[in-house]
Design a protein around this motif. Structure first.
Motif, PDB file in Angstrom:
ATOM      1  N   ASP A  13       7.995  -1.896  -4.727  1.00 13.52           N
ATOM      2  CA  ASP A  13       9.401  -1.970  -4.307  1.00 13.52           C
ATOM      3  C   ASP A  13       9.446  -1.860  -2.756  1.00 13.52           C
ATOM      4  O   ASP A  13       8.463  -2.009  -2.080  1.00 13.52           O
ATOM      5  CB  ASP A  13      10.177  -0.749  -4.760  1.00 13.52           C
ATOM      6  N   ALA A  14      10.658  -1.740  -2.023  1.00 14.96           N
ATOM      7  CA  ALA A  14      10.807  -1.745  -0.697  1.00 14.96           C
ATOM      8  C   ALA A  14       9.834  -0.450  -0.014  1.00 14.96           C
ATOM      9  O   ALA A  14       9.558  -0.801   1.051  1.00 14.96           O
ATOM     10  CB  ALA A  14      11.988  -1.707  -0.334  1.00 14.96           C
ATOM     11  N   GLY A  15       9.767   0.273  -0.555  1.00 15.66           N
ATOM     12  CA  GLY A  15       9.031   1.587   0.068  1.00 15.66           C
ATOM     13  C   GLY A  15       7.362   1.769  -0.469  1.00 15.66           C
ATOM     14  O   GLY A  15       6.791   2.206   0.204  1.00 15.66           O
ATOM     15  N   GLN A  16       7.331   1.451  -1.494  1.00 14.29           N
ATOM     16  CA  GLN A  16       5.728   1.559  -2.077  1.00 14.29           C
ATOM     17  C   GLN A  16       5.001   0.387  -2.685  1.00 14.29           C
ATOM     18  O   GLN A  16       6.074  -0.404  -3.531  1.00 14.29           O
ATOM     19  CB  GLN A  16       5.625   2.810  -2.657  1.00 14.29           C
ATOM     20  N   ALA A  17       3.737   0.364  -3.127  1.00 14.16           N
ATOM     21  CA  ALA A  17       3.131  -0.501  -3.935  1.00 14.16           C
ATOM     22  C   ALA A  17       2.157   0.368  -4.776  1.00 14.16           C
ATOM     23  O   ALA A  17       1.529   1.377  -4.115  1.00 14.16           O
ATOM     24  CB  ALA A  17       2.582  -1.468  -3.335  1.00 14.16           C
ATOM     25  N   ARG A  18       2.140   0.041  -6.117  1.00 13.56           N
ATOM     26  CA  ARG A  18       1.109   0.847  -6.980  1.00 13.56           C
ATOM     27  C   ARG A  18       0.067  -0.107  -7.530  1.00 13.56           C
ATOM     28  O   ARG A  18       0.338  -1.110  -7.798  1.00 13.56           O
ATOM     29  CB  ARG A  18       1.943   1.593  -7.943  1.00 13.56           C
ATOM     30  N   TYR A  19      -1.042   0.561  -7.304  1.00 15.69           N
ATOM     31  CA  TYR A  19      -2.372  -0.357  -7.650  1.00 15.69           C
ATOM     32  C   TYR A  19      -3.058   0.159  -8.823  1.00 15.69           C
ATOM     33  O   TYR A  19      -3.340   1.591  -8.891  1.00 15.69           O
ATOM     34  CB  TYR A  19      -3.145  -0.539  -6.524  1.00 15.69           C
ATOM     35  N   GLN A  20      -3.926  -0.468  -9.515  1.00 19.13           N
ATOM     36  CA  GLN A  20      -4.551   0.007 -10.603  1.00 19.13           C
ATOM     37  C   GLN A  20      -6.066  -0.569 -10.410  1.00 19.13           C
ATOM     38  O   GLN A  20      -6.090  -1.650  -9.663  1.00 19.13           O
ATOM     39  CB  GLN A  20      -4.171  -0.208 -12.225  1.00 19.13           C
ATOM     40  N   TYR A  21      -7.119   0.205 -10.547  1.00 17.17           N
ATOM     41  CA  TYR A  21      -8.418  -0.372 -10.124  1.00 17.17           C
ATOM     42  C   TYR A  21      -9.271  -0.117 -11.346  1.00 17.17           C
ATOM     43  O   TYR A  21      -9.176   0.908 -12.126  1.00 17.17           O
ATOM     44  CB  TYR A  21      -9.021   0.055  -8.985  1.00 17.17           C
ATOM     45  N   SER A  22     -10.261  -1.098 -11.613  1.00 14.14           N
ATOM     46  CA  SER A  22     -11.079  -1.019 -12.907  1.00 14.14           C
ATOM     47  C   SER A  22     -12.482  -1.692 -12.418  1.00 14.14           C
ATOM     48  O   SER A  22     -12.789  -2.017 -11.236  1.00 14.14           O
ATOM     49  CB  SER A  22     -10.806  -1.548 -13.947  1.00 14.14           C
ATOM     50  N   GLU A  23     -13.494  -1.356 -13.233  1.00 14.87           N
ATOM     51  CA  GLU A  23     -14.874  -2.139 -12.736  1.00 14.87           C
ATOM     52  C   GLU A  23     -14.961  -3.295 -13.733  1.00 14.87           C
ATOM     53  O   GLU A  23     -15.946  -3.956 -13.496  1.00 14.87           O
ATOM     54  CB  GLU A  23     -16.074  -1.096 -13.185  1.00 14.87           C
ATOM     55  N   GLY A  24     -13.920  -4.262 -13.980  1.00 11.11           N
ATOM     56  CA  GLY A  24     -13.745  -5.308 -14.588  1.00 11.11           C
ATOM     57  C   GLY A  24     -13.958  -5.346 -15.996  1.00 11.11           C
ATOM     58  O   GLY A  24     -14.050  -6.208 -16.745  1.00 11.11           O
ATOM     59  N   LYS A  36       4.438   2.256   2.117  1.00 11.14           N
ATOM     60  CA  LYS A  36       4.638   1.499   3.341  1.00 11.14           C
ATOM     61  C   LYS A  36       5.367   1.637   4.508  1.00 11.14           C
ATOM     62  O   LYS A  36       4.881   1.535   5.460  1.00 11.14           O
ATOM     63  CB  LYS A  36       5.416  -0.054   2.991  1.00 11.14           C
ATOM     64  N   ALA A  37       6.321   2.739   4.401  1.00 10.23           N
ATOM     65  CA  ALA A  37       6.782   3.340   5.542  1.00 10.23           C
ATOM     66  C   ALA A  37       5.929   4.056   6.281  1.00 10.23           C
ATOM     67  O   ALA A  37       5.945   4.144   7.471  1.00 10.23           O
ATOM     68  CB  ALA A  37       8.352   3.955   5.144  1.00 10.23           C
ATOM     69  N   GLY A  38       5.292   5.107   5.672  1.00  6.85           N
ATOM     70  CA  GLY A  38       4.332   6.107   6.219  1.00  6.85           C
ATOM     71  C   GLY A  38       3.177   5.541   6.480  1.00  6.85           C
ATOM     72  O   GLY A  38       2.167   6.178   7.143  1.00  6.85           O
ATOM     73  N   GLU A  39       2.815   4.283   6.127  1.00  3.03           N
ATOM     74  CA  GLU A  39       1.499   3.584   6.242  1.00  3.03           C
ATOM     75  C   GLU A  39       0.256   4.663   5.853  1.00  3.03           C
ATOM     76  O   GLU A  39      -0.644   4.619   6.366  1.00  3.03           O
ATOM     77  CB  GLU A  39       1.311   3.237   7.524  1.00  3.03           C
ATOM     78  N   GLY A  67      -0.065  -7.088   7.064  1.00  6.55           N
ATOM     79  CA  GLY A  67       1.354  -6.509   6.995  1.00  6.55           C
ATOM     80  C   GLY A  67       2.306  -6.673   5.567  1.00  6.55           C
ATOM     81  O   GLY A  67       3.326  -6.359   5.638  1.00  6.55           O
ATOM     82  N   VAL A  68       1.306  -7.221   4.595  1.00  7.67           N
ATOM     83  CA  VAL A  68       1.868  -7.137   3.026  1.00  7.67           C
ATOM     84  C   VAL A  68       0.945  -6.458   2.251  1.00  7.67           C
ATOM     85  O   VAL A  68      -0.065  -6.456   2.569  1.00  7.67           O
ATOM     86  CB  VAL A  68       2.167  -8.696   2.753  1.00  7.67           C
ATOM     87  N   ALA A  69       1.606  -6.163   1.019  1.00  8.93           N
ATOM     88  CA  ALA A  69       0.779  -5.280   0.124  1.00  8.93           C
ATOM     89  C   ALA A  69      -0.007  -6.630  -0.737  1.00  8.93           C
ATOM     90  O   ALA A  69       0.718  -7.534  -1.127  1.00  8.93           O
ATOM     91  CB  ALA A  69       1.634  -4.724  -0.859  1.00  8.93           C
ATOM     92  N   PRO A  70      -1.136  -6.354  -0.844  1.00 10.72           N
ATOM     93  CA  PRO A  70      -1.926  -7.459  -1.588  1.00 10.72           C
ATOM     94  C   PRO A  70      -1.567  -7.418  -3.020  1.00 10.72           C
ATOM     95  O   PRO A  70      -1.430  -6.513  -3.550  1.00 10.72           O
ATOM     96  CB  PRO A  70      -3.308  -7.382  -1.368  1.00 10.72           C
TER      97      PRO A  70
END
Length: 77
Positions: A13-24, A36-39, A67-70
């Motif tokens: 959303d405008a304030g944050q991005a949420r990621y998940q990670y795995s070993e494939g 994003k705002a607080g970096e 400057g963008v969330a991948p």
């Protein structure tokens, strides 16, 4: 010690991005939040390991450089 993880953005959303990670393997090891705002980034669940730190660092470098969330990234070392 080799590190490998696939990162995928699961929400944003405008304030944050949420990621998940795995070993494939499809098994999610944890989630990382990008404020994003607080970096700032933090591990939402899972334990802090070399791999989780590498995941956070990879997202941080991409955010600082572009400057963008991948959408997707990979960690390999």
């Amino acid at each position: 010690m080799a590190l490998y993880a696939l990162l995928e953005k699961v929400s944003e959303d405008a304030g944050q991005a949420r990621y998940q990670y795995s070993e494939g393997t499809g098994f999610v090891l944890g989630h990382v939040i990008l404020d994003k705002a607080g970096e700032r980034l933090w591990i939402e669940d899972g334990e802090e390991t070399y791999l989780s730190r590498a995941v956070v660092r990879k997202i941080a470098v991409h955010w600082a450089t572009h400057g963008v969330a991948p959408v997707k990234l990979a960690v390999q070392s």
